[in-house]
Enzyme design. Sequence first.
Site, PDB file in Angstrom:
ATOM      1  N   ARG A  57       0.809  -1.235   0.000  1.00 51.82           N
ATOM      2  CA  ARG A  57       0.000   0.000   0.000  1.00 51.82           C
ATOM      3  C   ARG A  57       0.827   1.262   0.000  1.00 51.82           C
ATOM      4  NH1 ARG A  57      -2.625  -3.261   2.768  1.00 51.82           N
ATOM      5  NH2 ARG A  57      -0.643  -4.305   2.962  1.00 51.82           N
ATOM      6  N   LYS A  86      25.434  -4.546  -6.602  1.00 51.30           N
ATOM      7  CA  LYS A  86      26.825  -4.576  -7.095  1.00 51.30           C
ATOM      8  C   LYS A  86      27.745  -3.769  -6.190  1.00 51.30           C
ATOM      9  CE  LYS A  86      25.340  -4.719 -11.945  1.00 51.30           C
ATOM     10  NZ  LYS A  86      25.337  -3.934 -13.199  1.00 51.30           N
ATOM     11  N   ARG A 107      11.814   3.470   0.578  1.00 49.06           N
ATOM     12  CA  ARG A 107      11.754   2.583   1.762  1.00 49.06           C
ATOM     13  C   ARG A 107      13.008   1.733   1.760  1.00 49.06           C
ATOM     14  NH1 ARG A 107       6.684  -1.127   3.377  1.00 49.06           N
ATOM     15  NH2 ARG A 107       6.073   0.897   4.203  1.00 49.06           N
ATOM     16  N   HIS A 135       8.103   6.189   9.968  1.00 46.32           N
ATOM     17  CA  HIS A 135       7.246   6.063   8.787  1.00 46.32           C
ATOM     18  C   HIS A 135       6.330   7.303   8.819  1.00 46.32           C
ATOM     19  CE1 HIS A 135       5.044   4.419   5.575  1.00 46.32           C
ATOM     20  NE2 HIS A 135       4.841   3.185   6.001  1.00 46.32           N
TER      21      HIS A 135
HETATM   22  C1  NCD Z   1       3.697  -0.934   7.923  1.00 46.52           C
HETATM   23  C2  NCD Z   1       5.163  -0.798   7.621  1.00 46.52           C
HETATM   24  O1  NCD Z   1       5.636  -1.212   6.560  1.00 46.52           O
HETATM   25  O2  NCD Z   1       5.815  -0.226   8.487  1.00 46.52           O
HETATM   26  N1  NCD Z   1       2.884  -0.984   6.825  1.00 46.52           N
HETATM   27  C3  NCD Z   1       2.623   0.132   6.092  1.00 46.52           C
HETATM   28  O3  NCD Z   1       3.491   0.823   5.626  1.00 46.52           O
HETATM   29  N2  NCD Z   1       1.340   0.457   5.899  1.00 46.52           N
HETATM   30  C4  NCD Z   1       3.393  -1.899   8.985  1.00 46.52           C
HETATM   31  C5  NCD Z   1       3.792  -3.339   8.839  1.00 46.52           C
HETATM   32  O4  NCD Z   1       4.470  -3.744   7.884  1.00 46.52           O
HETATM   33  O5  NCD Z   1       3.407  -4.116   9.726  1.00 46.52           O
END
Ligand code: NCD
Length: 340
Positions: A57, A86, A107, A135
């Site tokens: 998501r 690499k 990420r 996050h």
């Molecule tokens: C979360 C994450 O990746 O930190 N999900 C997200 O981004 N909606 C929570 C999780 O992975 O449990």
Amino acid sequence: MQFAGSHILSIAQFERPDVERVFAVADSMEPYAHRRRVTKVLDGAILGAMFFEPSTRTRVSFGSAFNLLGGEVRETTGFEQSAIAKGESLYDTARVLSGYSDVIAMRHPQEGSVAEFAAASRVPVLNGGDGSNEHPTQALLDLYTIRKELSARGRDVDRLRIAMVGDLRFGRTVHSLCKLLCLFQGIQVVLVSPVELRMPGDIVEQLRAAGHDVLESEALESSIRHVDIVYSTRIQEERFSSQQEADLYRGRFRLNQSIYTEHCEPNTVIMHPLPRDSRVTARELDDDLNDNPNLAIFRQTDNGVLVRMALFTLVLDVAEQVHRHARDVNWYTGGRFDGL
Ligand code: NCD
């Protein structure tokens, strides 16, 4: 805070008026996210979506948000597909990729990596999660959801009562959410986790320093009795040294309809950043809650698009131009956005 040209790396960057600004712009994105209007304000712009950890998501909603503003998305997923495999440094990767995009969403499994990347980037970088650290865009969409759910019940974020449940040690969404709640007043936070997975002490300290009432507990049922929100989280198994270790905690706190009916006040809102772990060994939020109207998890995911659209328009400084580049949609859009 000055949004134009800025990276969004941590909730520490935000003051309360900045949050209000993001939310006001997010509200104004609704006609576009809900497919009543189309805007081309980011026509020609490119988002580099770089996801070096599993993501559905966050990755897709960043991409959809950018597409909904008229921009295009280039994706890099997984280390094996990229030159990092690499031996390329984050510095070099950032110098290169920021020449190909106007903004980057990233990420990465290592704490601090997105900030390191941003320091070398020539364009704004939005943190889509750096290890167990932060996050920030998820925290903003969570708070945006909390605000909407509460206002539908005649309440405000100040004096909110919230229980956060599960893996509070490795869960980056709850770390960022706690930091964000520090900008508000008189909040009661119940932190429910196994002792080994407690919220990091510095974050608990920040909550207390903000004047909030914090209680730590290992018992689910007594902790969800007098709250407005139950925010459940998944055991972050990818951050444990072994699956066996994660197995010790999975399934420890399970919320289902009968526990909800017995212990929660009517209209308690249920949230989760998702993915929820629906395997029989876990089920922190049971499927039997799916018809509960207070289950807000899919309103959260819908709201994520609005909040990410707002952040893109702010860092690219087009928030005031969105409506000038818009028209009505010409296809059937149905009634799929009938949340709050
Ligand atoms: C979360 C994450 O990746 O930190 N999900 C997200 O981004 N909606 C929570 C999780 O992975 O449990």
